[in-house]
Design a protein around this motif. Sequence first.
Motif, short mmCIF file in Angstrom:
data_model
loop_
_atom_site.label_atom_id
_atom_site.label_comp_id
_atom_site.label_asym_id
_atom_site.label_seq_id
_atom_site.Cartn_x
_atom_site.Cartn_y
_atom_site.Cartn_z
N TRP A 31 0.78 -1.12 0.00
CA TRP A 31 -0.05 0.14 -0.01
C TRP A 31 0.81 1.33 -0.10
N SER A 32 0.51 1.93 -0.87
CA SER A 32 1.39 3.41 -1.08
C SER A 32 0.79 4.38 -1.92
N LEU A 33 0.88 5.82 -1.40
CA LEU A 33 0.44 6.65 -2.62
C LEU A 33 1.02 6.71 -3.84
N ASP A 34 2.24 5.83 -3.80
CA ASP A 34 2.77 5.74 -5.16
C ASP A 34 2.45 4.21 -5.80
N THR A 35 1.33 4.51 -6.83
CA THR A 35 0.55 3.40 -7.22
C THR A 35 1.35 2.50 -7.99
N ASP A 36 2.41 2.86 -8.63
CA ASP A 36 3.26 1.83 -9.15
C ASP A 36 4.01 0.88 -8.47
N VAL A 37 4.02 0.82 -7.24
CA VAL A 37 4.70 0.06 -6.29
C VAL A 37 3.47 -0.83 -5.83
N THR A 38 3.70 -2.12 -6.06
CA THR A 38 2.39 -2.85 -5.63
C THR A 38 2.85 -4.40 -5.11
N SER A 39 4.15 -4.78 -4.98
CA SER A 39 4.80 -5.82 -4.57
C SER A 39 6.16 -5.89 -4.58
N ALA A 40 6.89 -6.75 -3.99
CA ALA A 40 8.43 -6.99 -3.94
C ALA A 40 8.75 -8.32 -3.41
N THR A 41 10.06 -8.58 -3.66
CA THR A 41 10.55 -9.58 -3.39
C THR A 41 11.99 -9.36 -2.80
N PHE A 42 12.52 -10.25 -1.80
CA PHE A 42 13.80 -10.24 -1.52
C PHE A 42 14.46 -11.80 -1.10
N GLN A 43 15.61 -11.73 -1.33
CA GLN A 43 16.24 -13.11 -1.04
C GLN A 43 17.67 -12.56 -0.13
N ILE B 54 19.58 -6.05 3.08
CA ILE B 54 18.77 -6.72 2.44
C ILE B 54 18.57 -5.90 1.00
N VAL B 55 18.42 -6.47 -0.01
CA VAL B 55 18.09 -5.82 -1.27
C VAL B 55 16.71 -6.26 -1.79
N GLY C 179 10.88 -3.32 -11.17
CA GLY C 179 12.15 -3.76 -11.52
C GLY C 179 13.29 -2.73 -10.76
N GLU C 180 13.11 -1.91 -10.18
CA GLU C 180 13.92 -0.98 -9.27
C GLU C 180 14.14 -1.83 -8.08
N THR C 181 15.33 -1.50 -7.32
CA THR C 181 15.74 -2.09 -6.10
C THR C 181 16.15 -1.10 -5.11
N SER C 182 15.94 -1.45 -3.66
CA SER C 182 16.21 -0.59 -2.55
C SER C 182 17.13 -1.55 -1.84
N THR C 183 18.14 -1.12 -1.32
CA THR C 183 19.21 -1.57 -0.31
C THR C 183 18.89 -1.22 1.10
N LEU C 184 18.59 -2.14 2.19
CA LEU C 184 18.27 -1.63 3.05
C LEU C 184 19.29 -2.04 4.37
N GLY D 193 15.95 0.08 10.29
CA GLY D 193 17.03 0.37 9.62
C GLY D 193 16.71 1.45 8.72
N ARG D 194 17.36 1.87 7.59
CA ARG D 194 17.24 2.78 6.60
C ARG D 194 17.60 2.25 5.14
N VAL D 195 16.94 2.98 3.95
CA VAL D 195 17.14 2.63 2.80
C VAL D 195 18.42 3.40 2.42
N VAL D 196 19.78 2.56 2.24
CA VAL D 196 20.85 3.24 2.14
C VAL D 196 21.22 3.56 0.41
N SER D 197 20.38 2.78 -0.34
CA SER D 197 20.76 3.08 -1.85
C SER D 197 19.41 2.73 -2.65
N GLY D 198 19.37 3.11 -3.78
CA GLY D 198 18.29 2.64 -4.71
C GLY D 198 16.96 3.58 -4.47
N ARG D 199 15.84 3.08 -4.97
CA ARG D 199 14.64 3.57 -4.74
C ARG D 199 14.30 3.71 -3.26
N PHE D 200 13.69 4.92 -2.91
CA PHE D 200 13.30 5.36 -1.59
C PHE D 200 14.63 5.57 -0.79
#
Length: 176
Positions: A65-77, A95-96, A102-107, A127-134
């Motif tokens: 859920w977000s005001l940014d409607t293009d983000v609807t799901s995510a995955t990480f390994q 955590i990436v 298709g964008e990534t965020s590194t936590l 934590g904090r998002v240190v690189s990528g989206r957000f």
Amino acid sequence: MTSSSRHVSRGFFLLVALLGTSALAQSGIHALTCIGTQEMTFAPGLKILPVDVTLSASANLDTCWSLDTDVTSATFQVEVTGSGSCARGSYHDEIVITWNTGETSTLSMNNPVEVRPLSPSGTTAYGRVVSGRFEGSLVATTLQTIPGEHDLLDCLTGGLTQSMGLVSLSLIQLQP
């Protein structure tokens, strides 16, 4: 999870939920919350006493859920080594996240992510998002482990090699 960390966690998620749906979001505050499932494997299997173990985790955050409607799901390994037992494991790693765009965020988590395979209680990490989206966003994650029917027996015998749980991820970003 201690009572104070439970209150901080609830407060963080409440703040994200309120800000994500309020007029404040129009002033540059961005909020996002995702929920889903996480599968974990442990090598060697977890036993009663702590040993060094490799945790491999795969999460599918299938609802966001977000005001940014293009983000609807995510995955990480994640694959990380740390001290773990059937009662508790403590793992520290970046955590990436891969978003459905298709964008990534590194936590980078400020405190270790804890896994408690035999306990249905939740654990929270910040934590904090240190690189990528957000980038720059504050992050809170929770993991609610779902104990399996034979997990205790596995811990007492050959070792618990897999577990699963419910996971949530929330972030809030204050735009400059």
